[in-house]
Scaffold this active site. Structure first.
Site, PDB file in Angstrom:
ATOM      1  N   GLU A   1      59.456 -12.882 -13.767  1.00 38.07           N
ATOM      2  CA  GLU A   1      58.982 -14.123 -14.370  1.00 38.07           C
ATOM      3  C   GLU A   1      59.459 -15.366 -13.627  1.00 38.07           C
ATOM      4  O   GLU A   1      60.011 -16.309 -14.205  1.00 38.07           O
ATOM      5  CB  GLU A   1      59.408 -14.195 -15.848  1.00 38.07           C
ATOM      6  CG  GLU A   1      58.544 -15.146 -16.670  1.00 38.07           C
ATOM      7  CD  GLU A   1      58.805 -15.030 -18.162  1.00 38.07           C
ATOM      8  OE1 GLU A   1      59.151 -16.045 -18.763  1.00 38.07           O
ATOM      9  OE2 GLU A   1      58.662 -13.922 -18.718  1.00 38.07           O
TER      10      GLU A   1
ATOM     11  N   HIS B   1      54.731 -12.072 -35.523  1.00 40.14           N
ATOM     12  CA  HIS B   1      54.696 -12.558 -34.150  1.00 40.14           C
ATOM     13  C   HIS B   1      53.283 -12.945 -33.708  1.00 40.14           C
ATOM     14  O   HIS B   1      53.066 -14.040 -33.173  1.00 40.14           O
ATOM     15  CB  HIS B   1      55.259 -11.491 -33.209  1.00 40.14           C
ATOM     16  CG  HIS B   1      55.186 -11.872 -31.761  1.00 40.14           C
ATOM     17  ND1 HIS B   1      55.997 -12.837 -31.197  1.00 40.14           N
ATOM     18  CD2 HIS B   1      54.375 -11.419 -30.756  1.00 40.14           C
ATOM     19  CE1 HIS B   1      55.688 -12.966 -29.911  1.00 40.14           C
ATOM     20  NE2 HIS B   1      54.721 -12.127 -29.619  1.00 40.14           N
TER      21      HIS B   1
ATOM     22  N   ASN C   1      53.183 -15.986 -21.597  1.00 40.25           N
ATOM     23  CA  ASN C   1      53.819 -16.624 -22.753  1.00 40.25           C
ATOM     24  C   ASN C   1      52.958 -17.717 -23.375  1.00 40.25           C
ATOM     25  O   ASN C   1      53.479 -18.567 -24.108  1.00 40.25           O
ATOM     26  CB  ASN C   1      55.178 -17.203 -22.346  1.00 40.25           C
ATOM     27  CG  ASN C   1      56.182 -16.124 -22.028  1.00 40.25           C
ATOM     28  OD1 ASN C   1      56.359 -15.185 -22.793  1.00 40.25           O
ATOM     29  ND2 ASN C   1      56.835 -16.241 -20.875  1.00 40.25           N
TER      30      ASN C   1
ATOM     31  N   HIS D   1      53.654 -18.887 -26.930  1.00 38.84           N
ATOM     32  CA  HIS D   1      54.910 -18.307 -27.384  1.00 38.84           C
ATOM     33  C   HIS D   1      56.011 -19.343 -27.620  1.00 38.84           C
ATOM     34  O   HIS D   1      56.855 -19.154 -28.500  1.00 38.84           O
ATOM     35  CB  HIS D   1      55.395 -17.253 -26.385  1.00 38.84           C
ATOM     36  CG  HIS D   1      54.637 -15.968 -26.447  1.00 38.84           C
ATOM     37  ND1 HIS D   1      53.273 -15.884 -26.223  1.00 38.84           N
ATOM     38  CD2 HIS D   1      55.038 -14.691 -26.718  1.00 38.84           C
ATOM     39  CE1 HIS D   1      52.887 -14.626 -26.341  1.00 38.84           C
ATOM     40  NE2 HIS D   1      53.937 -13.892 -26.655  1.00 38.84           N
TER      41      HIS D   1
ATOM     42  N   LYS E   1      48.029  -7.207 -17.490  1.00 40.89           N
ATOM     43  CA  LYS E   1      49.483  -7.335 -17.500  1.00 40.89           C
ATOM     44  C   LYS E   1      50.098  -6.603 -16.313  1.00 40.89           C
ATOM     45  O   LYS E   1      51.054  -7.096 -15.703  1.00 40.89           O
ATOM     46  CB  LYS E   1      50.070  -6.807 -18.808  1.00 40.89           C
ATOM     47  CG  LYS E   1      51.582  -7.050 -18.882  1.00 40.89           C
ATOM     48  CD  LYS E   1      52.131  -7.076 -20.269  1.00 40.89           C
ATOM     49  CE  LYS E   1      53.577  -7.574 -20.267  1.00 40.89           C
ATOM     50  NZ  LYS E   1      54.177  -7.579 -21.619  1.00 40.89           N
TER      51      LYS E   1
ATOM     52  N   ARG F   1      54.084 -14.609 -14.006  1.00 38.43           N
ATOM     53  CA  ARG F   1      54.298 -13.865 -15.253  1.00 38.43           C
ATOM     54  C   ARG F   1      54.520 -14.788 -16.446  1.00 38.43           C
ATOM     55  O   ARG F   1      54.263 -14.394 -17.598  1.00 38.43           O
ATOM     56  CB  ARG F   1      55.483 -12.896 -15.099  1.00 38.43           C
ATOM     57  CG  ARG F   1      55.686 -12.025 -16.328  1.00 38.43           C
ATOM     58  CD  ARG F   1      56.627 -10.871 -16.091  1.00 38.43           C
ATOM     59  NE  ARG F   1      56.799 -10.104 -17.307  1.00 38.43           N
ATOM     60  CZ  ARG F   1      57.369  -8.914 -17.380  1.00 38.43           C
ATOM     61  NH1 ARG F   1      57.850  -8.335 -16.283  1.00 38.43           N
ATOM     62  NH2 ARG F   1      57.489  -8.281 -18.526  1.00 38.43           N
TER      63      ARG F   1
ATOM     64  N   LYS G   1      60.274  -5.830 -20.036  1.00 34.74           N
ATOM     65  CA  LYS G   1      61.139  -6.763 -20.742  1.00 34.74           C
ATOM     66  C   LYS G   1      61.795  -6.036 -21.911  1.00 34.74           C
ATOM     67  O   LYS G   1      61.104  -5.487 -22.772  1.00 34.74           O
ATOM     68  CB  LYS G   1      60.348  -7.958 -21.271  1.00 34.74           C
ATOM     69  CG  LYS G   1      60.119  -9.061 -20.263  1.00 34.74           C
ATOM     70  CD  LYS G   1      59.513 -10.261 -20.975  1.00 34.74           C
ATOM     71  CE  LYS G   1      59.337 -11.436 -20.051  1.00 34.74           C
ATOM     72  NZ  LYS G   1      58.782 -12.607 -20.760  1.00 34.74           N
TER      73      LYS G   1
ATOM     74  N   HIS H   1      57.430 -19.009 -31.133  1.00 34.38           N
ATOM     75  CA  HIS H   1      58.808 -18.606 -31.421  1.00 34.38           C
ATOM     76  C   HIS H   1      59.487 -19.595 -32.368  1.00 34.38           C
ATOM     77  O   HIS H   1      60.332 -19.200 -33.185  1.00 34.38           O
ATOM     78  CB  HIS H   1      59.604 -18.476 -30.125  1.00 34.38           C
ATOM     79  CG  HIS H   1      59.273 -17.247 -29.342  1.00 34.38           C
ATOM     80  ND1 HIS H   1      59.677 -17.050 -28.041  1.00 34.38           N
ATOM     81  CD2 HIS H   1      58.579 -16.128 -29.680  1.00 34.38           C
ATOM     82  CE1 HIS H   1      59.237 -15.878 -27.610  1.00 34.38           C
ATOM     83  NE2 HIS H   1      58.573 -15.311 -28.584  1.00 34.38           N
TER      84      HIS H   1
ATOM     85  N   ARG I   1      75.031   2.681 -17.643  1.00 33.28           N
ATOM     86  CA  ARG I   1      74.484   1.799 -16.587  1.00 33.28           C
ATOM     87  C   ARG I   1      73.003   2.060 -16.278  1.00 33.28           C
ATOM     88  O   ARG I   1      72.510   1.696 -15.214  1.00 33.28           O
ATOM     89  CB  ARG I   1      75.314   1.911 -15.297  1.00 33.28           C
ATOM     90  CG  ARG I   1      76.740   1.398 -15.447  1.00 33.28           C
ATOM     91  CD  ARG I   1      77.362   1.179 -14.079  1.00 33.28           C
ATOM     92  NE  ARG I   1      78.700   0.613 -14.221  1.00 33.28           N
ATOM     93  CZ  ARG I   1      79.823   1.307 -14.115  1.00 33.28           C
ATOM     94  NH1 ARG I   1      79.769   2.619 -13.889  1.00 33.28           N
ATOM     95  NH2 ARG I   1      80.990   0.716 -14.234  1.00 33.28           N
TER      96      ARG I   1
ATOM     97  N   GLU J   1      47.297 -11.087 -29.016  1.00 31.68           N
ATOM     98  CA  GLU J   1      47.734 -10.891 -27.635  1.00 31.68           C
ATOM     99  C   GLU J   1      46.565 -10.475 -26.740  1.00 31.68           C
ATOM    100  O   GLU J   1      46.517 -10.834 -25.563  1.00 31.68           O
ATOM    101  CB  GLU J   1      48.853  -9.856 -27.575  1.00 31.68           C
ATOM    102  CG  GLU J   1      50.143 -10.283 -28.269  1.00 31.68           C
ATOM    103  CD  GLU J   1      50.955 -11.298 -27.474  1.00 31.68           C
ATOM    104  OE1 GLU J   1      50.537 -11.671 -26.363  1.00 31.68           O
ATOM    105  OE2 GLU J   1      52.017 -11.717 -27.975  1.00 31.68           O
TER     106      GLU J   1
END
Length: 368
Positions: A242, A269, A250, A253, A232, A246, A148, A257, A126, A190
């Site tokens: 997000e 990427h 992206n 992206h 960031k 936030r 993330k 993607h 957990r 990035e």
């Protein structure tokens, strides 16, 4: 950035109340781990891959406490390793070693290693501590910061994951010397993103320092990584999960993607994000909401860093199918991060697919 003038270690803090953590940036920082990470537990699992292990595993192990029980779990190299199978194998290794809730996970590698290790840490017993030790520029300025974590599913990228913050991020810039030119350029995609969405002055600094960055000059690298992490950290502190701000991270992206999903063996990427950024910029140019001068500056900077500025050929159905699986889609409606000027971008819902398709076609390669 705070700097220790004796060791030249720069520190940035991600402000998340009781879950705040430091980002340390400098050269040869693995040897400095005893002073940077003073609260490591007695059970440590290093997750890495064979390529990274050959370069850095011994120096990392030498810096860890002799009294600790340390296991090393190597995953395959490449995006396909961020899988349910790899996740289960790490869990099996932790359970077989009798690790408990007082253990910690050390992610030694790029984004694939960091994402997988973070999700393991978020879910084993957990939730246990983990530390990011990113070895690629892409991971150093992006995936290692912000919490993330995820693994992929055959239905899409990063569909299984959690928001789970590390205890610390240690960025050793000398790791970048071993990157291929292609992998290094992917990280710069990035870095450019941060200038486009948030900081026009940083974008201008990148334009003025392309030669030193392409040469991987340590001082320029430290500043570029540090400023990227600062941006960031500010965004994550304001919007950890997000819900709004936030999402700007992206940029490129959603389109990227889709490219990655269809060309996962030939596009990396950062390359997909660069091409996706140009689609987003082209869309806003066509809408009259991005000045041509800004469009040309974005195009030129990405090209100078050796990044693709044209998307590969996909059918209209492939684009639509892949983008509908994007996590920003709401009620079946596409949402994109779109630049309005250098230093500012917005999250927009777009209902006119024909205008999106027009932008995609405008920056698609005519031949492969």
């Amino acid at each position: 950035m705070q700097a220790d003038t004796q060791t030249l270690i720069h520190r940035i803090d991600v402000g998340l109340a009781e879950r705040s953590y430091p980002i340390h940036i400098g050269r040869q920082l693995f040897s400095a781990l005893p002073t940077l990470l003073t609260e490591l537990p007695k059970q440590l699992c290093i997750i890495t891959n064979a390529t990274i292990a050959a370069h850095y595993l011994k120096s990392l192990q030498a810096a860890l406490p002799n009294s600790a029980t340390i296991i090393v779990h190597e995953i395959a190299d490449g995006e396909h390793a961020k899988s349910i199978t790899s996740y289960a194998e790490v869990m099996d290794a932790l359970i077989a070693a009798n690790f408990n809730r007082d253990c910690a996970i050390l992610a030694l590698g790029g984004g694939v290693v960091g994402d997988l290790a973070g999700f393991v840490a978020a879910t084993f017993q957990r939730g246990v501590d983990f530390y990011q030790l990113p070895t690629t520029l892409l991971a150093q300025v992006d995936s290692s910061v912000g919490g993330k974590t995820a693994i992929n599913h055959p239905g899409g990228k990063n569909l299984i994951g959690a928001f789970y913050q590390p205890r610390a991020v240690v960025i050793s810039t000398d790791c970048l010397a071993t990157l291929t030119a292609r992998d290094y350029a992917c990280g710069l995609a990035e870095v450019v993103k941060y200038g486009i969405i948030y900081d026009a002055e940083f974008f201008a600094w990148l334009e003025q320092n392309t030669d030193t960055l392409n040469a991987r000059e340590p001082e320029a690298l430290t500043y570029a990584i540090g400023r990227s992490c600062e941006i960031k950290a500010e965004i994550v502190a304001a919007d950890e999960r997000e819900q709004g701000l936030r999402a700007l991270l992206n940029l490129g992206h959603t389109f990227g993607h889709a490219i990655e999903a269809e060309y996962y063996t030939s596009w990396h990427h950062g390359e997909a994000v660069a091409a996706g950024t140009m689609v987003a910029a082209q869309y806003m140019l066509q809408q009259g909401e991005l000045a041509n001068t800004d469009y040309q500056r974005i195009l030129s900077l990405l090209q100078t860093f050796g990044l693709p500025v044209r998307a590969p050929q996909l059918t209209e159905a492939q684009w639509q199918q892949r983008m509908q699986r994007d996590k920003k889609v709401q009620a079946g409606r596409l949402r994109f991060i779109l630049p309005t000027r250098i230093g500012h971008a917005e999250l927009r819902t777009v209902t006119d697919w024909s205008s999106v398709w027009q932008a995609i076609n405008a920056v698609t390669e005519t031949t492969r």
